[in-house]
Each structure stands twice: as C-alpha cells, then as structure tokens.
Design a protein around this motif. Structure first.
Motif, PDB file in Angstrom:
ATOM      1  N   LEU A 331      10.213 -30.178 -31.917  1.00 54.95           N
ATOM      2  CA  LEU A 331       9.716 -29.428 -30.762  1.00 54.95           C
ATOM      3  C   LEU A 331      10.850 -28.765 -30.005  1.00 54.95           C
ATOM      4  O   LEU A 331      10.698 -27.670 -29.447  1.00 54.95           O
ATOM      5  N   GLY A 332      12.010 -29.414 -29.992  1.00 56.22           N
ATOM      6  CA  GLY A 332      13.161 -28.851 -29.298  1.00 56.22           C
ATOM      7  C   GLY A 332      13.692 -27.590 -29.944  1.00 56.22           C
ATOM      8  O   GLY A 332      14.449 -26.834 -29.313  1.00 56.22           O
ATOM      9  N   ARG A 370       8.555 -38.464 -22.459  1.00 61.34           N
ATOM     10  CA  ARG A 370       9.818 -37.731 -22.604  1.00 61.34           C
ATOM     11  C   ARG A 370      10.524 -38.059 -23.919  1.00 61.34           C
ATOM     12  O   ARG A 370      11.414 -37.312 -24.351  1.00 61.34           O
ATOM     13  N   THR A 371      10.156 -39.167 -24.561  1.00 62.39           N
ATOM     14  CA  THR A 371      10.750 -39.469 -25.865  1.00 62.39           C
ATOM     15  C   THR A 371      10.068 -38.688 -26.975  1.00 62.39           C
ATOM     16  O   THR A 371      10.564 -38.656 -28.102  1.00 62.39           O
ATOM     17  N   LEU A 375      10.836 -31.959 -22.542  1.00 63.46           N
ATOM     18  CA  LEU A 375      10.332 -31.128 -21.455  1.00 63.46           C
ATOM     19  C   LEU A 375      11.418 -30.253 -20.831  1.00 63.46           C
ATOM     20  O   LEU A 375      11.145 -29.138 -20.376  1.00 63.46           O
ATOM     21  N   ASP A 376      12.645 -30.731 -20.800  1.00 65.09           N
ATOM     22  CA  ASP A 376      13.730 -29.949 -20.203  1.00 65.09           C
ATOM     23  C   ASP A 376      13.931 -28.618 -20.920  1.00 65.09           C
ATOM     24  O   ASP A 376      14.472 -27.671 -20.334  1.00 65.09           O
ATOM     25  N   PHE A 399       5.720 -37.274 -15.634  1.00 60.38           N
ATOM     26  CA  PHE A 399       5.869 -36.214 -16.633  1.00 60.38           C
ATOM     27  C   PHE A 399       5.236 -34.920 -16.132  1.00 60.38           C
ATOM     28  O   PHE A 399       5.839 -33.842 -16.192  1.00 60.38           O
ATOM     29  N   LEU A 400       4.023 -35.019 -15.593  1.00 61.76           N
ATOM     30  CA  LEU A 400       3.335 -33.830 -15.092  1.00 61.76           C
ATOM     31  C   LEU A 400       4.050 -33.234 -13.878  1.00 61.76           C
ATOM     32  O   LEU A 400       4.042 -32.013 -13.684  1.00 61.76           O
ATOM     33  N   SER A 401       4.681 -34.080 -13.077  1.00 59.73           N
ATOM     34  CA  SER A 401       5.342 -33.581 -11.863  1.00 59.73           C
ATOM     35  C   SER A 401       6.551 -32.704 -12.177  1.00 59.73           C
ATOM     36  O   SER A 401       6.975 -31.929 -11.323  1.00 59.73           O
ATOM     37  N   THR A 402       7.105 -32.859 -13.371  1.00 59.34           N
ATOM     38  CA  THR A 402       8.267 -32.048 -13.743  1.00 59.34           C
ATOM     39  C   THR A 402       7.895 -30.879 -14.645  1.00 59.34           C
ATOM     40  O   THR A 402       8.776 -30.198 -15.166  1.00 59.34           O
TER      41      THR A 402
END
Length: 539
Positions: A331-332, A370-371, A375-376, A399-402
C-alpha cells in the motif's frame, strides 16, 4: 408527430431513459436512428468464455465505441468438469419433471435439485412486483435436468479450450492496446451471483438458456468450506493452489509486462467471505504475484485499490499475512492512492470471543490499523473501507482522527470488537460524534458513513444496512442505533425498526425495518430519498 421530427435535445433525452437492449432494437428501425441512437458503452467483459472474448474484440474494433471504454470486468469463474471434481459416478435421471432420461453425474443432479427446490419454495413470494413475475416465468421455463447438464458441459468445454490456448490473456493484451481510455479493472469470482440474479450480465451469462438452472460457479476458495469449517489456505508457492486465481495472475502479470493507463483495481466479492488467498501476503519467496501487484500500485496516478482476502485457517497460525508487513509495504507504494478498501473473510477466533478462557486474552489476533495501512503516506485519501476485521474502539477512533481532510467516505462493516477494547459499535459511534471534528465541517465535506451488519441469522449475501441511522446519530442528533447494555453494543434495535435488510444479489428484495414516518422524523431524509434510492417501504 413522428419520432424523427422531435427536436434533437428531446430525442436525446428520450434515448437517455432507454436501456441498451431497447436502444439496440430502436437502431434497427431506420438508418437515421441507427446513427443517432448510440449505445452507452463504458465497460467490457472478459472471461474464459469465447463469446465474452468475441464481444470484447468487436468493441475493440469499433472506432467510436472503443474510445468510450473506461472499465474492464474480468469474470474469473469457471465451470468445473466432472473430472475436475474427482467424481465420475453417473446415474440415470428418473426425475418426473424431465421428459427425457439421460446420464447425468450425481453431483450435478444433486445441485440441480437443490436449486430447483429452493426456487420452488419461494414461488409463493413471486407475486407482488414485476421482478417477481419475471423470476416466476424463468422458473416455469426452466430446461430439464438433462438439457441443463448438456449446456453446462458445453460451457465447461469451451472454457477449457480457451484456457488451453490462452485466449483470455491475448484478449486482455488486445484490450490494453485498443481501449485508450481504459482506467479501471474489476476482477470478480461471483459474476454469476445467485440463480436468476447474476451480479454482472456478461454476454456469456445473457446467452444462457432462459430459466437455466445450474450450479453457480465460484472458482475462488472462500474462508469457509461447504461443511462450515476453516478452509486450509496452502502456502502461496503451491502452483496448483495459485491456478485457482487464474484471473488475478493474468491481470497482474499482463499489467506488469504491458504499457497501460490503469489507475483503479477492484476485487469485487459483493460482501461474501471470499477473495484472494491471504497466503499471497505471507512471504515474498516464490511470490511473483505479490511483486506484480506492487508494480501495478507503483503505476503513475494509481488511485484506487479494493482488496478482498480469503483468510481461511490463518487465525490458527496467527495471521502471517498481517505480521509479515507485506500488505502495508504494498500500500505504501501507491503514492497517489485516493481510495483504499480492505475486506476479509474473517472467522473470529474462539480466544477473541472468550478471552478469559485463553492465555493471552486473544491479543495475538489484534493488529493496530497503522500496522496495516501506511496512513502517513495516504495524504490524498478520499475513501477508506474496512470490512470483517478484528478491531479495538480506541484504535479506530485514533486512526480516523488522523485521516486527511480530503476524506469524503468511509465504510466500517462487520467489524469484531476485542473484548478488551472497552467498547463496541455503540461506543465507537459516540466517539465519532464527540471526538472527531467531522460535525463541524461544512456538510459537503463530511465523510459519508456506510455500516453493514450480519443479517439475523447470518446468511451469505444478506446484511443489515444501518448507514442512514448512523449518519443521523453522528451528524444530526439522532438516536444511537445500537443497544445500550453489557456486551450488546454490536446489536441494533430491530424491534424499533432500525436498518434496511439488504439482499446484495437481489436489491429488489431490500426491505426497511422502519416505517416511513419514523425515518422521516430523523430530519435528514428528503421526501424522495427512498424513491431515488430504489427502496420499497412497507406501509
């Protein structure tokens, strides 16, 4: 007034309301309408069937229509032969419903009778709406058992010839060359849907006999076997295992070897517990398919991935597909990703259901989001979807907040909340309402929320849709649709009419549990909401 005398804009508006089948008939009326009434073609189908391949090549050879094609749907279903099913026991049919007796394999006779009996059990329900009348006519016009098997054999034989010659590979390569605006590839193992209701009406499916009853094929192994046990997922270096996902391998290998403009790759299982073997993400050893997927994700402008995984018995080996980190790494590689969705065939482990009875409390089955999702690196994300995954309430909220402000839609369906996670769906919705800033955003920038739950009792292809009630609570001060009480936060107030019972393969059967007045009282639905969304309301 003659049809040809209508102003062009009125004629165009009338044509817009017609189906492609009606437009085809209209084009035969005269030369003028043959030129004016253009088919609305934006997608083509590909499979191991020669008819699908021929239609694709015909469209590719049309100088006008080929420029309109933006999507290719690969139907990766195969009709297994008796030899492939390791059964060659035949018996003579003595079914009184058949006028001609003939030699039919026992497995086919059994499947035919099961489907026919199931359809017969619902005949009494086919009396209310036009689609019910159509299904009844199909049932009454069904071919006999022997006729059905004869046609089934023909389809299986044709597919075998195409597979041996690599006809689908050549057709896919031709499509990449001839459709300059092709951007989306949809791969599905469930195109045939359920009896009389295919998910996609491909040329091959439309060409089957009217009322044709046959074992609906699905060549990809699901997470559960027919007996209801975890399906064993062999290592991905097993070549015999890989062949079950032929379409996946054809698509990824061809996209890696040939120039293309594909920016979207969707694996469509229509909410079933099916998908690509999760063993593909266990290790990079002997894993050409993983390398090909990464290559596709690295394509310039690649923006959408809908991934469905068949997890099977991975819970017993503690999810090597997640622990390896390969999914996150893949995905990255998609730097321009705007839409990502992950659905699995999760079978919840006993230690997660009853953590007090096991060492470790089931924590070995939990993987922070996040694993899995980098998301970053997903700073342009517009859609995030998660289905059938083991989660914790705080992990989801954090997770949703970021999520980036570009987010416009999310799906959080069929989730299982760890008992140690201090909350379930009910508490999650409270946090989404109080801890996220989504309510303060302009209405056009608020992420829409899709939330499906398993039907009661659970059944493949059926679910309860509480998206409307969820958005009413999060954004509009409505009631929380989930029950308040110990260990009840994942259940909805069915007795109060919460949700819509959806049949994913037969939308005509969707039925809201709530009467119209109660849903209107939520204050967020326009009067024509149900009409526009094709939802039939009970009185």
């Amino acid at each position: 007034m003659l049809l040809l005398d209508l102003p062009p804009e009125i004629l165009e508006g009338a044509l817009f309301l017609l189906s492609n089948a009606d437009i085809k008939n209209l084009r035969l009326a005269c030369t003028h309408l043959g030129q004016v009434a253009r088919l609305r073609l934006n997608r083509v189908f590909l499979s191991l069937n020669p008819l699908d391949i021929q239609v694709l090549r015909n469209v590719a050879g049309h100088e006008t229509y080929r420029h309109h094609i933006t999507e290719l749907i690969y139907d990766d279903t195969r009709f297994p032969t008796t030899r492939e099913l390791d059964e060659d026991v035949y018996e003579t049919s003595s079914d009184s419903d058949n006028r001609a007796d003939g030699q039919v394999p026992t497995w086919y006779k059994r499947k035919y009778q099961e489907i026919r009996e199931e359809l017969a059990d619902h005949k009494g329900e086919w009396v209310e709406r036009p689609h019910h009348i159509l299904r009844k006519k199909q049932y009454e016009s069904r071919p006999s058992l022997r006729q059905s098997y004869h046609r089934y054999q023909k389809v299986a034989s044709d597919q075998g010839k195409v597979r041996a010659a690599g006809g689908d590979v050549k057709a896919f390569e031709h499509a990449l060359e001839c459709f300059p605006n092709l951007r989306k590839i949809t791969l599905t193992p469930v195109a045939h849907g359920v009896p009389f209701r295919p998910l996609y009406e491909t040329p091959m499916i439309r060409n089957l006999p009217y009322g044709f009853i046959y074992p609906v094929p699905c060549s990809w192994p699901g997470s559960e076997s027919e007996s209801g046990h975890d399906r064993i997922m062999p290592p991905w270096d097993d070549e015999r295992e890989k062949r079950k996902w032929r379409g996946l391998r054809v698509v990824l290998r061809t996209l890696t070897e040939r120039p293309h403009g594909i920016t979207e790759f969707v694996i469509d299982v229509n909410q079933l517990r099916n998908g690509v073997s999760c063993s593909m993400f266990d290790t990079v050893s002997h894993n050409q398919e993983y390398e090909d997927l990464v290559s596709v994700l690295q394509s310039p402008g690649f923006s959408r991935l809908d991934l469905a995984l068949s997890t099977g018995d991975q819970r017993n080996s503690l999810w090597p597909c997640y622990r390896s980190g390969l999914l996150r790494q893949a995905l990255g590689e998609a730097k321009d990703l705007r839409h990502v969705s992950l659905a699995t065939g999760l079978i919840v482990p006993a230690s997660a259901y009853s953590p007090d009875q096991y060492d470790g409390g089931g924590e070995e089955h939990f993987f922070p989001l996040r694993t899995i999702f980098p998301l970053d690196q997903l700073r342009q994300l517009r859609h995030f979807g998660l289905s059938r995954f083991i989660v914790k309430r705080n992990d989801i909220v954090n997770f949703l907040s970021t999520m980036p402000p570009t987010l416009r839609s999310i799906e959080l369906s069929f989730l299982f909340f760890m008992k140690s996670g201090e909350g379930q769906y009910r508490e999650l919705l409270h946090d989404m309402k109080d801890r996220l800033d989504w309510r303060e955003r302009p209405e056009s920038q608020r992420p829409s929320i899709t939330l499906y739950l398993d039907s009661e009792p659970p059944a493949d292809g059926h679910c309860i849709d509480i998206s409307v009630e969820t958005e009413a609570f999060v954004y509009h001060g409505g009631e929380n649709p989930f029950i308040d009480g110990p260990n009840l936060g994942d259940r909805v107030y069915r007795s109060q009419g919460v949700g819509i019972k959806r049949d994913m393969f037969n939308p005509d059967n969707d039925v809201p549990f709530a009467p119209r007045e109660r849903l209107m009282d939520m204050g967020i639905l326009e009067p024509d909401y149900f009409y526009r969304n094709g939802i039939q309301l009970r009185p």
